[in-house]
Each structure stands twice: as C-alpha cells, then as structure tokens.
Design a protein around this motif. Structure first.
Motif, mmCIF file in Angstrom:
data_model
loop_
_atom_site.group_PDB
_atom_site.id
_atom_site.type_symbol
_atom_site.label_atom_id
_atom_site.label_comp_id
_atom_site.label_asym_id
_atom_site.label_seq_id
_atom_site.Cartn_x
_atom_site.Cartn_y
_atom_site.Cartn_z
ATOM 1 N N PHE A 232 0.850 -1.198 0.000
ATOM 2 C CA PHE A 232 0.000 0.000 0.000
ATOM 3 C C PHE A 232 0.879 1.239 0.000
ATOM 4 O O PHE A 232 2.009 1.226 0.467
ATOM 5 N N TYR A 233 0.320 2.317 -0.519
ATOM 6 C CA TYR A 233 1.127 3.534 -0.690
ATOM 7 C C TYR A 233 1.298 4.259 0.633
ATOM 8 O O TYR A 233 0.328 4.509 1.362
ATOM 9 N N SER A 234 2.546 4.609 0.941
ATOM 10 C CA SER A 234 2.841 5.426 2.111
ATOM 11 C C SER A 234 4.260 5.956 1.961
ATOM 12 O O SER A 234 5.022 5.522 1.094
ATOM 13 N N MET A 235 4.638 6.863 2.837
ATOM 14 C CA MET A 235 6.003 7.377 2.841
ATOM 15 C C MET A 235 6.996 6.279 3.185
ATOM 16 O O MET A 235 8.182 6.374 2.854
ATOM 17 N N ASN A 236 6.536 5.196 3.844
ATOM 18 C CA ASN A 236 7.441 4.129 4.238
ATOM 19 C C ASN A 236 8.017 3.392 3.032
ATOM 20 O O ASN A 236 9.160 2.946 3.059
ATOM 21 N N ALA A 237 7.222 3.234 1.980
ATOM 22 C CA ALA A 237 7.726 2.578 0.773
ATOM 23 C C ALA A 237 8.886 3.372 0.182
ATOM 24 O O ALA A 237 9.888 2.798 -0.286
ATOM 25 N N LEU A 238 8.785 4.686 0.209
ATOM 26 C CA LEU A 238 9.889 5.540 -0.251
ATOM 27 C C LEU A 238 11.068 5.498 0.716
ATOM 28 O O LEU A 238 12.222 5.553 0.294
ATOM 29 N N ASP A 239 10.786 5.402 2.006
ATOM 30 C CA ASP A 239 11.844 5.350 3.009
ATOM 31 C C ASP A 239 12.757 4.155 2.770
ATOM 32 O O ASP A 239 13.984 4.248 2.910
ATOM 33 N N PHE A 240 12.160 3.017 2.389
ATOM 34 C CA PHE A 240 12.953 1.821 2.124
ATOM 35 C C PHE A 240 13.747 1.931 0.825
ATOM 36 O O PHE A 240 14.570 1.060 0.537
ATOM 37 N N VAL A 241 13.516 2.956 0.049
ATOM 38 C CA VAL A 241 14.351 3.238 -1.121
ATOM 39 C C VAL A 241 15.491 4.178 -0.739
ATOM 40 O O VAL A 241 16.651 3.948 -1.098
ATOM 41 N N PHE A 242 15.184 5.233 0.013
ATOM 42 C CA PHE A 242 16.203 6.231 0.318
ATOM 43 C C PHE A 242 17.302 5.701 1.247
ATOM 44 O O PHE A 242 18.457 6.126 1.135
ATOM 45 N N TRP A 243 16.984 4.791 2.145
ATOM 46 C CA TRP A 243 18.021 4.261 3.036
ATOM 47 C C TRP A 243 19.088 3.478 2.269
ATOM 48 O O TRP A 243 20.273 3.815 2.378
ATOM 49 N N PRO A 244 18.731 2.441 1.502
ATOM 50 C CA PRO A 244 19.796 1.745 0.767
ATOM 51 C C PRO A 244 20.439 2.605 -0.315
ATOM 52 O O PRO A 244 21.641 2.468 -0.582
ATOM 53 N N LEU A 245 19.673 3.506 -0.940
ATOM 54 C CA LEU A 245 20.262 4.388 -1.947
ATOM 55 C C LEU A 245 21.316 5.289 -1.308
ATOM 56 O O LEU A 245 22.435 5.428 -1.838
ATOM 57 N N SER A 246 20.997 5.904 -0.190
ATOM 58 C CA SER A 246 21.964 6.780 0.485
ATOM 59 C C SER A 246 23.170 5.990 0.977
ATOM 60 O O SER A 246 24.309 6.475 0.923
ATOM 61 N N THR A 247 22.940 4.770 1.461
ATOM 62 C CA THR A 247 24.055 3.928 1.905
ATOM 63 C C THR A 247 24.977 3.593 0.741
ATOM 64 O O THR A 247 26.210 3.646 0.868
ATOM 65 N N LEU A 248 24.391 3.249 -0.401
ATOM 66 C CA LEU A 248 25.190 2.950 -1.593
ATOM 67 C C LEU A 248 26.008 4.158 -2.021
ATOM 68 O O LEU A 248 27.214 4.055 -2.298
ATOM 69 N N LEU A 249 25.375 5.326 -2.054
ATOM 70 C CA LEU A 249 26.083 6.542 -2.464
ATOM 71 C C LEU A 249 27.155 6.927 -1.448
ATOM 72 O O LEU A 249 28.224 7.434 -1.822
ATOM 73 N N ALA A 250 26.915 6.689 -0.163
ATOM 74 C CA ALA A 250 27.919 6.981 0.861
ATOM 75 C C ALA A 250 29.125 6.067 0.702
ATOM 76 O O ALA A 250 30.276 6.517 0.794
ATOM 77 N N LEU A 251 28.890 4.786 0.470
ATOM 78 C CA LEU A 251 30.000 3.851 0.266
ATOM 79 C C LEU A 251 30.851 4.282 -0.921
ATOM 80 O O LEU A 251 32.091 4.222 -0.866
#
Length: 500
Positions: free
Chosen positions: A124-143
């Motif tokens: 279902f649509y919520s900000m949480n679905a986006l949150d699970f994208v931004f965490w690994p994306l930011s981790t990848l970019l930080a690495l």
C-alpha cells in the motif's frame, strides 16, 4: 573480490524484480483502501511543504500519480509495488558495491524483496515505501563517496539525503550513523569539503519543510511526542529484536546476522554495521518505536550478508538459499493480502497466531494493516443515508464531523456528491480547519454523545456504522444529527486538536 571486475547481474536482478512485482500484482486490490491511503489522497488535494505526520515528498509523488492515473487504487498500489521492487534492486547493487558476484546480488535482492516488512510496505502507498528506497540508496552513495571521494559523489549523497528527509524524518537516524562513522573511522574525510557539502546540500533541500514546521508551531514534534506517550506500547528490547527477526523473515536471519558481523569486522564494510548499531541504539533509547524502523538499515545488512555467503562454498550457498526461499513462503499472507480474507483468517488460526499490535488498542480478527482496509465505502454509505434525511437546505449548510483522518478521507473519497463538507480535528485535517459553518446543523460520527450534548441544543442518533472486519474502534459508531451549536467554534476546534 575487486568490485570493478564485478558486473551487475541484471538478468538475475530482473528475474527477482519480476517475481516480486508479479506477487504484488496478483493481490493489488484484493482488499480495499487502507486507512492511510485515504488520508494521503486528502493530503494530495492540499499540497503543502509539510503535514502534521509527514514531510511533503511522498504526497507530491502521489499527486503526480493521481494527475496521470486519477485516484485509482490499482495505480496507487502499483506505485508502492514498484518502490518495493526498487528496494530489492538496491540491495543487489549494494552487494555488488561490496564485491558480491551474481549469487550475492541475487540473494540480497531476494532477501530484501521478499522480507515480510518490505513486502508489506510495498503493498500500500505510504512514505514508508519511499523510506525503504532512500536508506539503501543513500548507503550505496555513501560507500561510493567514501571509497573514491569526488565532488559529484558528495553532491549525489547530499541530494539523496535531502530528498530522504523531505520524505521522512527517520533519515536523520541515517545521518547520525554517517556522522558517527566519519567521526570514529574516517576522520580524514572531515578535513576535506566533501561531507560538509553533502550535509549543507541535504539541509538546503530539507529547509522548506523546516520552515513550514516553524510557521505552524512544529506540529510534527507534537505528533511524535503524543504518539510515543499515548499511542505506542513500551518497547521491550528482547521482544523488539524478535520482532525484527520475524519482520525480516526467519529464514533470512543467517544473512543479516552475517552481514552485521561482517559489517562491524571488515573495515571497508564497517559503515553498514555502524548504521545499524546507531539506528538500533536511537530506537531503544526512545522507549517506544515500531519494529519497521529498525529494519531500514537491514537492506544493507542483507547485501553484506549475501556477499559474505557468496564467498563460502557451494554447499553453504545452497543451504542458505534453500533456507531463505523455504521460510519466505509461510509469512507471505501476513505481509500482503495474497489470500481472500476468510481463507486468511483460517490460515492465521491454523498457525495458532492472534493479531498483534504495537499500539494501545484492542484488536479484532484481522491484523491492523488488514482490518484498516475494510468498511470505508460502507461507512460513507451509512453517513449518506443519514444525510439524505436532512432537507436540501440543511444538507447545504451542514458539515460532517468525524474522529480520525481515515474516516475523513473515506467520507471525502466515497461520499463525494452525497455528503456535506467533512471536518476533522485529527493531524493535518486539524490544520486545514473547519469548513465555513453557521452552527445550525451537523452530522457527528463519534462513539460518545456526552460531549455533543454540552455543545448542541439537540442531539439525535440517526444511524450506526459497522463492519465485522474493521478495527474494533470503527465498529458500531453512532451517527448523530445535531442542531443548535451554542459553544465558541474557534475554542471548540482548538480544544479538539488531536495530533497522533
């Protein structure tokens, strides 16, 4: 393994992505609208730089989807499903960043994509679905930025963090983990401009939401404080960690546990371990928190663990893969509504499970995320039948007052053209204020009529709202026609503010 010599396993990742998407599509609208989805649609009709319970990005994306596909449940759910697929793909790309080959990338994507928590948030649509994208994306970019610093990589990290903050404040925990890692393990990077550029850029992107909070008296802080003290149950550390294990899938435990250990031991992977430890420490210190919060850094743990297992022998790889796939199946009906509701209830009973909650309220026969998908059109129909008993002039002058944003969103969505204007004092509906009203007549949907009798000359119960599968507090709700409001409207509205 040298990452530069590792190709992206696009074929395997595409196969995993297709399987996840197919599973979501198979039950996209099996149950009805979720309570929060109805609220988000109401928010999308009132675009702003912030809302009481969330920043604006997820609402802006929803508004874009609705401008293309309309307020279609299938389109909204498909958007969430695609975000879930993207989370799985990012897990695979993180494994590749750590040097993982095809097996590691595929295993990381499977573990992340089919974890009950990620599946549920992708339904279902919520900000949480986006949150699970931004965490690994930011981790990848930080690495990548820490490995080979460059202006472009720091800018990319800053943009990801800033957009993540515009989606949900939980990215502040990610920022805290990055700060701890830099301070204790990569202090050399702090001597250069890179981290400061990323931080300033993230802050600049986040600034409009902060300014909105200032102008509105920091409602989100009040919302979080009330939720922690009044809504959420006290956090028990052992039960919390058990909840994490179940939310990630019991069969996936060998992967994320291996990822945590390797992430703390291996110098080049240490950021991943630090992000998890810092996030867990913050959540435990808070005293109350949803289990889903601690699963956010676990997408990266899956990547690290899958890469570690990929370096083992063939037998070990076969065993861990069989464990993940075999134990991923039983929790699926609890993560997404794959089964028709009566079959799900029977399945739940056969496993000896009872609906649980992290909040302070009674439960019915269904878990809350499913119960909150039932009864909304029927609620609008019940209120519309009561509204039809008013004269045309009364309907034009009346308002309908409800107790929470799910009810308000449902009446706005399913009662359009049949109901008077909707008013609600819960979260952002409170900030939107009461519609213009002369106090002559209203329809109230609430459980207790005592307070209504102190504010109105006439109170009459004209109907009830009920649905056997809805949450208990949404059942047998009286629908009252009230007349002659004699209190001060501004004071009554302010006194009924409910941020939770």
């Amino acid at each position: 393994m040298d990452r530069d010599r590792v190709s992206i396993a696009w074929g395997w990742l595409a196969l995993v992505a297709g399987a996840i998407l197919a599973l979501h599509v198979s039950c996209l609208t099996q149950y009805g609208w979720f309570r929060d989805e109805l609220y988000y649609v109401s928010c999308a009709h009132r675009l702003a730089w912030g809302y009481v319970d969330q920043p604006p990005l997820s609402i802006a994306l929803l508004s874009l989807v609705m401008s293309v596909a309309g307020a279609s449940l299938a389109a909204i759910r498909l958007t969430a499903a695609l975000l879930g697929v993207l989370t799985a793909l990012l897990a695979g790309l993180l494994a590749r960043q750590l040097g993982g080959g095809k097996f590691a990338q595929a295993l990381a994507a499977v573990a992340a994509g089919f974890a009950p928590e990620m599946l549920g948030n992708g339904h279902f649509y919520s900000m949480n679905a986006l949150d699970f994208v931004f965490w690994p994306l930011s981790t990848l970019l930080a690495l990548r930025a820490f490995e080979r610093p460059s202006l472009g990589r720091w800018v990319a990290l800053g943009v990801a963090l800033g957009l993540g903050l515009l989606n949900k404040w939980s990215v502040l925990w990610l920022g805290a983990g990055l700060a701890v890692y830099l301070l204790f393990f990569r202090r050399d990077l702090l001597l250069g401009p890179g981290p400061w550029i990323a931080g300033l850029l993230a802050g600049a992107i986040f600034a409009p939401n902060v300014l909105w909070e200032i102008r509105n008296g920091w409602p989100t802080l009040e919302f979080m404080r009330n939720a922690r003290h009044e809504k959420m149950v006290a956090l028990d550390p052992l039960r919390y960690l058990l909840g994490q294990t179940l939310s990630l899938g019991p069969g996936a435990a060998p992967i994320w546990v291996a990822g945590l250990i390797a992430g703390l031991v291996r110098r080049s992977w240490r950021l991943i371990g630090v992000l998890y430890v810092v996030t867990l420490a913050i959540l435990l210190a808070s005293g109350s928190a949803r289990v889903e919060y601690v699963t956010l850094p676990c997408v990266a743990l899956f990547a690290a663990g899958a890469t570690w297992w990929g370096m083992r022998g063939r037998v070990s790889r076969v065993v861990v893969t069989a464990l993940v796939l075999g134990l991923a199946i039983p929790p699926v009906p609890f993560a997404i509504p794959f089964l028709p509701v009566q079959r799900f209830v029977a399945y739940q009973r056969a496993l000896g499970r009872e609906p649980e909650t992290e909040e302070r309220h009674a439960m019915g026969s269904l878990p809350q995320q499913y119960a909150d998908m039932f009864g909304w059109p029927e609620m609008a129909d019940s209120v519309a039948r009561v509204a039809a008993t008013l004269t045309p002039d009364e309907r034009r002058r009346a308002i309908v007052v409800v107790g929470n944003y799910g009810e308000a969103g449902a009446l706005e969505r399913f009662g359009a053209g049949r109901l008077p204007r909707v008013a609600c004092q819960h979260n952002s509906w409170f900030l939107w204020g009461p519609p213009p009203w002369d106090g002559a007549v209203a329809i109230l949907v609430r459980r207790d009529s005592v307070d209504a009798r102190t504010e109105f000359d006439s109170v009459r119960v004209a109907g009830f709202i009920d649905h056997p599968l809805a949450m208990p507090y949404e059942r047998h709700l009286p629908i009252m026609i009230v007349r002659g409001f004699h209190a001060n409207l501004a004071a009554a509205w302010a006194g009924g503010k409910h941020f939770e």
